[in-house]
Design an enzyme around this catalytic site. Sequence first.
Site, PDB file in Angstrom:
ATOM      1  N   GLN A 140      14.613  96.156  77.893  1.00 43.82           N
ATOM      2  CA  GLN A 140      13.599  95.457  77.150  1.00 43.82           C
ATOM      3  C   GLN A 140      14.597  94.215  76.412  1.00 43.82           C
ATOM      4  O   GLN A 140      13.788  93.274  75.797  1.00 43.82           O
ATOM      5  CB  GLN A 140      13.125  96.263  75.815  1.00 43.82           C
ATOM      6  CG  GLN A 140      12.180  97.201  76.244  1.00 43.82           C
ATOM      7  CD  GLN A 140      11.881  98.270  75.178  1.00 43.82           C
ATOM      8  OE1 GLN A 140      12.871  98.376  74.120  1.00 43.82           O
ATOM      9  NE2 GLN A 140      10.996  99.077  75.338  1.00 43.82           N
ATOM     10  N   ASN A 141      15.883  94.407  76.352  1.00 46.07           N
ATOM     11  CA  ASN A 141      16.618  93.378  75.646  1.00 46.07           C
ATOM     12  C   ASN A 141      17.428  92.635  76.295  1.00 46.07           C
ATOM     13  O   ASN A 141      17.975  91.433  75.592  1.00 46.07           O
ATOM     14  CB  ASN A 141      17.330  94.012  74.520  1.00 46.07           C
ATOM     15  CG  ASN A 141      16.390  94.608  73.579  1.00 46.07           C
ATOM     16  OD1 ASN A 141      15.858  93.743  72.691  1.00 46.07           O
ATOM     17  ND2 ASN A 141      16.010  95.786  73.724  1.00 46.07           N
ATOM     18  N   HIS A 201      15.137  92.715  93.377  1.00 45.54           N
ATOM     19  CA  HIS A 201      16.603  92.957  93.483  1.00 45.54           C
ATOM     20  C   HIS A 201      17.033  93.175  94.960  1.00 45.54           C
ATOM     21  O   HIS A 201      17.923  92.524  95.408  1.00 45.54           O
ATOM     22  CB  HIS A 201      16.916  93.902  92.640  1.00 45.54           C
ATOM     23  CG  HIS A 201      16.944  93.729  91.294  1.00 45.54           C
ATOM     24  ND1 HIS A 201      16.023  93.671  90.389  1.00 45.54           N
ATOM     25  CD2 HIS A 201      18.173  93.469  90.478  1.00 45.54           C
ATOM     26  CE1 HIS A 201      16.512  93.510  89.173  1.00 45.54           C
ATOM     27  NE2 HIS A 201      17.664  93.275  89.324  1.00 45.54           N
ATOM     28  N   ILE A 259      15.427  88.425  78.644  1.00 46.56           N
ATOM     29  CA  ILE A 259      14.052  88.248  77.690  1.00 46.56           C
ATOM     30  C   ILE A 259      13.116  87.501  78.631  1.00 46.56           C
ATOM     31  O   ILE A 259      11.761  87.772  78.710  1.00 46.56           O
ATOM     32  CB  ILE A 259      14.498  87.871  76.371  1.00 46.56           C
ATOM     33  CG1 ILE A 259      15.238  88.660  75.647  1.00 46.56           C
ATOM     34  CG2 ILE A 259      13.115  87.117  75.649  1.00 46.56           C
ATOM     35  CD1 ILE A 259      14.272  90.071  75.227  1.00 46.56           C
ATOM     36  N   VAL A 262      12.426  87.622  81.681  1.00 44.70           N
ATOM     37  CA  VAL A 262      11.832  88.339  82.757  1.00 44.70           C
ATOM     38  C   VAL A 262      10.979  89.623  81.944  1.00 44.70           C
ATOM     39  O   VAL A 262       9.874  89.754  82.416  1.00 44.70           O
ATOM     40  CB  VAL A 262      13.037  89.035  83.677  1.00 44.70           C
ATOM     41  CG1 VAL A 262      12.245  90.215  84.599  1.00 44.70           C
ATOM     42  CG2 VAL A 262      13.580  88.198  84.742  1.00 44.70           C
TER      43      VAL A 262
HETATM   44  C1  LIG Z   1       8.413  98.100  81.682  1.00 47.94           C
HETATM   45  C2  LIG Z   1       8.659  97.081  80.347  1.00 47.94           C
HETATM   46  C3  LIG Z   1       7.813  95.949  80.650  1.00 47.94           C
HETATM   47  C4  LIG Z   1       7.979  97.973  79.409  1.00 47.94           C
HETATM   48  O1  LIG Z   1       8.233  97.206  78.271  1.00 47.94           O
HETATM   49  P1  LIG Z   1       8.243  98.243  76.595  1.00 47.94           P
HETATM   50  O2  LIG Z   1       8.681  97.105  75.637  1.00 47.94           O
HETATM   51  O3  LIG Z   1       9.034  99.285  76.870  1.00 47.94           O
HETATM   52  O4  LIG Z   1       6.784  98.670  76.638  1.00 47.94           O
HETATM   53  P2  LIG Z   1       5.731  99.266  75.546  1.00 47.94           P
HETATM   54  O5  LIG Z   1       5.302 100.522  76.002  1.00 47.94           O
HETATM   55  O6  LIG Z   1       6.677  99.531  74.389  1.00 47.94           O
HETATM   56  O7  LIG Z   1       4.815  98.108  74.984  1.00 47.94           O
HETATM   57  C5  LIG Z   1       5.072  96.761  74.871  1.00 47.94           C
HETATM   58  C6  LIG Z   1       3.852  95.876  74.494  1.00 47.94           C
HETATM   59  O8  LIG Z   1       2.799  96.480  74.870  1.00 47.94           O
HETATM   60  C7  LIG Z   1       1.726  96.597  73.900  1.00 47.94           C
HETATM   61  N1  LIG Z   1       1.128  97.691  74.372  1.00 47.94           N
HETATM   62  C8  LIG Z   1       1.114  99.103  74.418  1.00 47.94           C
HETATM   63  N2  LIG Z   1      -0.019  99.924  74.772  1.00 47.94           N
HETATM   64  C9  LIG Z   1      -1.071  98.764  74.951  1.00 47.94           C
HETATM   65  C10 LIG Z   1      -2.273  98.872  75.568  1.00 47.94           C
HETATM   66  N3  LIG Z   1      -2.934 100.229  75.726  1.00 47.94           N
HETATM   67  N4  LIG Z   1      -2.926  97.703  75.588  1.00 47.94           N
HETATM   68  C11 LIG Z   1      -2.391  96.553  75.492  1.00 47.94           C
HETATM   69  N5  LIG Z   1      -1.214  96.646  74.984  1.00 47.94           N
HETATM   70  C12 LIG Z   1      -0.294  97.542  74.809  1.00 47.94           C
HETATM   71  C13 LIG Z   1       2.522  97.092  72.734  1.00 47.94           C
HETATM   72  O9  LIG Z   1       1.977  96.785  71.611  1.00 47.94           O
HETATM   73  C14 LIG Z   1       3.641  96.173  72.955  1.00 47.94           C
HETATM   74  O10 LIG Z   1       3.338  94.769  72.603  1.00 47.94           O
HETATM   75  P3  LIG Z   1       4.495  93.899  71.596  1.00 47.94           P
HETATM   76  O11 LIG Z   1       5.442  93.421  72.774  1.00 47.94           O
HETATM   77  O12 LIG Z   1       3.656  92.519  71.566  1.00 47.94           O
HETATM   78  O13 LIG Z   1       4.923  94.322  70.517  1.00 47.94           O
HETATM   79  C15 LIG Z   1       9.961  96.886  80.071  1.00 47.94           C
HETATM   80  O14 LIG Z   1      10.613  98.232  80.401  1.00 47.94           O
HETATM   81  C16 LIG Z   1      10.570  96.092  81.140  1.00 47.94           C
HETATM   82  O15 LIG Z   1      10.520  94.895  81.132  1.00 47.94           O
HETATM   83  N6  LIG Z   1      11.195  96.560  82.465  1.00 47.94           N
HETATM   84  C17 LIG Z   1      11.721  95.811  83.346  1.00 47.94           C
HETATM   85  C18 LIG Z   1      12.762  94.956  83.216  1.00 47.94           C
HETATM   86  C19 LIG Z   1      13.476  94.488  84.410  1.00 47.94           C
HETATM   87  O16 LIG Z   1      13.393  94.796  85.657  1.00 47.94           O
HETATM   88  N7  LIG Z   1      14.194  93.188  84.083  1.00 47.94           N
HETATM   89  C20 LIG Z   1      15.020  92.754  85.194  1.00 47.94           C
HETATM   90  C21 LIG Z   1      16.027  91.905  84.440  1.00 47.94           C
HETATM   91  S1  LIG Z   1      17.267  91.661  86.027  1.00 47.94           S
END
Ligand SMILES: CC(C)(COP(=O)(O)OP(=O)(O)OC[C@H]1O[C@@H](n2cnc3c(N)ncnc32)[C@H](O)[C@@H]1OP(=O)(O)O)[C@@H](O)C(=O)NCCC(=O)NCCS
Length: 516
Positions: free
Chosen positions: A398-399, A438, A402, A404
């Site tokens: 998540q961090n 990837h 940002i 992506v």
């Molecule tokens: C999969 C992924 C997107 C999940 O993210 P997360 O933050 O754990 O997701 P969460 O379940 O906590 O929810 C995040 C958001 O969805 C919202 N949400 C949750 N349930 C919801 C629903 N039913 N309807 C609408 N929004 C919802 C939350 O309020 C939250 O919103 P906010 O960000 O505005 O606060 C994240 O793990 C990710 O980005 N993974 C891939 C990253 C990646 O591959 N990066 C590559 C780098 S090289």
Amino acid sequence: MVLPFSRSISHVSPLALRVSAWLGSSLPPPWIDVPQRSGAHKVLSSRSPCASLFFGMCCIIPHLFQLHLFIYIYFVSSNLSHLFNSFFASCHKLQESLLSSASGYSNYRGILNWCVIMLVLSNARLFLENLLKYGILVDPIQVISLFLKDPYRWPAACLVIASNIFIMIALYTERRLSVGAIGENVGIIIHSINLSTVLFFPVATLLMVNSVTPVGGVLALAVYTILFLKLYSYKDVNKWCREIQHAKALSMSRSFSSASRSQVHYPGNLTHRDMYYFVFAPTLCYELNFPRSPRIRKRFLLRRLFEMLFFMQLLVGLIQQWMVPTIQNSMKPFQDMDYSRMIERLLKLAVPNHFIWLIFFYWFFHSSLNFVAELMQFGDREFYRDWWNSETITYFWQNWNIPVHKWCLRHFYKPMLKRGMSKWVGQTAVFLISAFFHEYLVSVPLKMFRLWAFMGMMAQLPLAWLVGRVFQGNYGNAAVWISLIIGQPIAVLMYVHDYYVLHYGGEEPAAPVLLS
Ligand SMILES: CC(C)(COP(=O)(O)OP(=O)(O)OC[C@H]1O[C@@H](n2cnc3c(N)ncnc32)[C@H](O)[C@@H]1OP(=O)(O)O)[C@@H](O)C(=O)NCCC(=O)NCCS
């Protein structure tokens, strides 16, 4: 006896205070009572001058003696109470040892310094060992060969220039959609074809053209992947704008007339200038009005530029001098399936690989993205958060990246949740897409489909579950670091091993070369 003269006023006894008050006045001393004092005065006034002097001396000398005695008593009494306090006061109290967590102690600055010094010393030794063993391997000319095989052919650069065609298709499709010249369904079809071509056109080119180097191929594919994500976001946001416009028209709302005039409104955003600002801006998520910084800070810009150039050189130098020989030495144990030597090589590679990854993180996410943002006065500089404090794998993803993560949330994850899918399905789908990209970025330039990167990314899901269940707090943080330090070199070694087997028939190349 040496008396301390710097006592605070709180140590002064009441008697000593009375003496010091008398010394400051013309009255007789406090220890002579009043009738006695008046008699002496009379005798003194009725005698001759000599007798008066003698009589006066006789009166003063005992007084001086008494005064000395009182000063002495003052210091001794105040000093004694202090000594009493220091010898007999309690020297124990209820308290925890500093290193136990209940003490609440958190200042480990000295230990951090010690870690840094140990790190520098141990790496200085490694650096010397490397120099003695291999000599200087850093070769700037060789870097050019990483990008170009044939100086008269620049296929990767041509691919990047050709990407403008897809940008224009997206812009003109949106323009037609905004005036209603084509319907939404036709728009979706055109965008889908355009986006699929953005993904597969560079693949076809790289697989057919032999003059592309793996590094050139990675760069071209990275540009196309970023473009794919940006154009996808561009299409979505313009569609949302049309939906809002349509809803407002239906409800006869005029609220948009109260908005600021300096803001861009749909379809006023569908210009070449706006499109190219978004294409070059350090974000993957499109907006009609990005937050803008008030001015370009020249010193900030120059610092980032210097960092970019310096870390770029450092990265190339470390790869040539440290990583390539370690990888080459690892090939034999991998071919012989000598497990103990394989683990030893893996751990040896983990150190340079991890350093290079950390330097890459700073170079890309801090120096380069901030440089571009400053140049474009792009205000949102949140390119990373404190991923180094991750206590779970989920927090890390998540961090750490940002741009992506924001794209995944806005254009993929949240729309899936809104359609009623569960969080687990949404997360699995995001990691599937991420795993695909990837693999795409590694396999196509190497022209070798092995799925190590795909599996590495998909393994994050069970790993996240395991780390979340088993480890908490500092142990969780250590588990995240170990997965980063060990996981990446495993994938690197797998690809390099397979590449050498494919291209050199399992024989190690004579000279330490980068993949070429
Ligand atoms: C999969 C992924 C997107 C999940 O993210 P997360 O933050 O754990 O997701 P969460 O379940 O906590 O929810 C995040 C958001 O969805 C919202 N949400 C949750 N349930 C919801 C629903 N039913 N309807 C609408 N929004 C919802 C939350 O309020 C939250 O919103 P906010 O960000 O505005 O606060 C994240 O793990 C990710 O980005 N993974 C891939 C990253 C990646 O591959 N990066 C590559 C780098 S090289």
